[in-house]
Design an enzyme around this catalytic site. Structure first.
Site, PDB file in Angstrom:
ATOM      1  N   ARG A   7      -6.751  35.616  65.239  1.00 25.19           N
ATOM      2  CA  ARG A   7      -6.728  34.160  65.109  1.00 25.19           C
ATOM      3  C   ARG A   7      -8.144  33.635  65.259  1.00 25.19           C
ATOM      4  NH1 ARG A   7      -2.511  34.301  62.877  1.00 25.19           N
ATOM      5  NH2 ARG A   7      -0.500  33.585  63.645  1.00 25.19           N
ATOM      6  N   HIS A  64      -7.393  33.240  55.326  1.00 25.39           N
ATOM      7  CA  HIS A  64      -6.177  33.577  56.084  1.00 25.39           C
ATOM      8  C   HIS A  64      -5.111  34.192  55.163  1.00 25.39           C
ATOM      9  CE1 HIS A  64      -3.843  32.388  59.968  1.00 25.39           C
ATOM     10  NE2 HIS A  64      -3.288  33.454  59.386  1.00 25.39           N
TER      11      HIS A  64
END
Ligand code: NAP
Ligand code: GLV
Length: 313
Positions: A228, A276
């Site tokens: 993350r 992502h």
């Protein structure tokens, strides 16, 4: 039983229409609603969540299950009003693991085979040979030895890369030097030519990719962050790259997503940026996982991959 999609959806994201089509094809009688068009709120029994708007979930009085639209759940757990008694499950599939293996393997090979430097040489039309470290001397360290970390380790091990792994609890994985806990953290880092982050973000792991961590790696190490954005202290990476402590980074996740246009990462010669996408899962794969979970709620079968709220993953 109504199912509500509670997600921050990028208007240009082509993934969602396909996903909704797959859900409806898989279960034609599915009462599927998309926030904010949720109808009577008391009819909602299952929520499919990705960055859900804060405070909405607590208003769903008859909610039975929260399904994360990803493998991670930090983007759900940030809601301070989340009811404690509702189970949260996360998405785990062979396809998602395979995609992560592809991404991390590609990034490791780009660094080991020095493709970043070769691209720069190509732009200068230079036919230079660069010495390549043998895979057997290019140790890859994986932060997180869960579903994804252990699958990535298996693949890289089969390609001859020495492997180290770090987890919260002790592990024994063939071909991986396993470390656990903060006491063993720096010893784990000391030989990692590449550091791959496959941790969940929790209060314990937030900011783990920082100056102190980088300083404990061998000089000229590489970073791959597929965990993350909150794992990385972005300014510390830039400092590490400036000093040469870090030779290059491949980043799939960021503190702010989409990565702002003015962000220095976009144009940094030693950073690869992807939006992502390392293991998104195809619409049909994700729909299958969700339909399976809905069937489990309907038939009372045990749920799979239930998140431990105390651990935060
Ligand atoms: P997982 O199976 O839950 O594994 C998590 C691993 O992290 C476990 O080995 C766990 O240790 C370790 N860990 C957690 N907290 C720790 C701590 N404080 N210290 C040391 N180790 C710690 O999760 P997963 O399915 O592999 O996924 C990992 C993460 O990848 C997700 O949470 C998500 O953030 C990220 N992800 C990103 C993408 C993307 O597209 N970029 C896609 C999928 C997933 P124990 O084994 O000891 O519990
Ligand atoms: C993606 O980031 C996921 O958590 O699956």
């Amino acid at each position: 039983m109504a199912v509500l999609i509670l997600a921050e959806i990028e208007p240009t994201d082509p993934w969602f229409p396909g996903f909704i089509t797959q859900l409806k094809q898989g279960k034609p009688n599915l009462d599927l609603r998309v926030w904010p068009e949720c109808g009577k709120i008391e009819e909602i029994e299952i929520v499919l969540a990705w960055l859900p708007p804060l405070g909405v979930i607590q208003r769903l009085a008859n909610l039975k299950l929260i399904i994360s639209l990803g493998a991670g759940v930090d983007q759900i757990l940030i809601d301070p009003d989340l009811p404690d008694h509702i189970p949260i499950i996360r998405l785990v599939s062979e396809q998602k693991s395979r995609q992560m293996v592809e991404y991390v393997t590609l990034a490791v090979l780009l660094f080991q085979r020095r493709f970043i430097e070769y691209q720069a040489l190509q732009r200068s039309r230079r036919w230079d040979y660069l010495p390549v470290p043998d895979a057997s001397s290019f140790t890859v360290g994986i932060l997180g030895l869960g579903v994804l970390g252990s699958t990535v380790a298996k693949k890289l091990g089969s390609m001859g890369f020495p492997l180290r792994g770090w987890s919260r609890t002790p592990k024994a994985i063939v071909g991986v030097d396993c470390f656990h806990g903060w006491e063993q953290f720096k010893r784990f880092l000391s030989k990692c030519r590449v550091l791959v982050c496959l941790l969940p973000v929790t209060p314990e792991t937030e900011g783990i990719l920082c100056h102190e961590t980088f300083s404990a790696l061998p000089l000229g190490a590489y970073l791959i962050n597929v965990g993350r954005g909150k794992h990385l202290v972005e300014a510390d990476l830039l400092t590490g790259l400036d000093s040469g402590q870090i030779a290059g980074a491949c980043l799939d996740v960021f503190e702010t997503e989409p990565l702002p246009k003015s962000h220095p990462f976009w144009s940094h010669a030693h950073i690869i940026v992807t939006p992502h996408i390392s293991a998104v899962g195809s619409p049909d794969d994700v729909a299958d996982l969700i339909l399976d979970a809905i069937a489990r709620v309907e038939t009372g079968k045990p749920l799979e991959y239930v998140v431990d709220r105390n651990r935060g993953y």
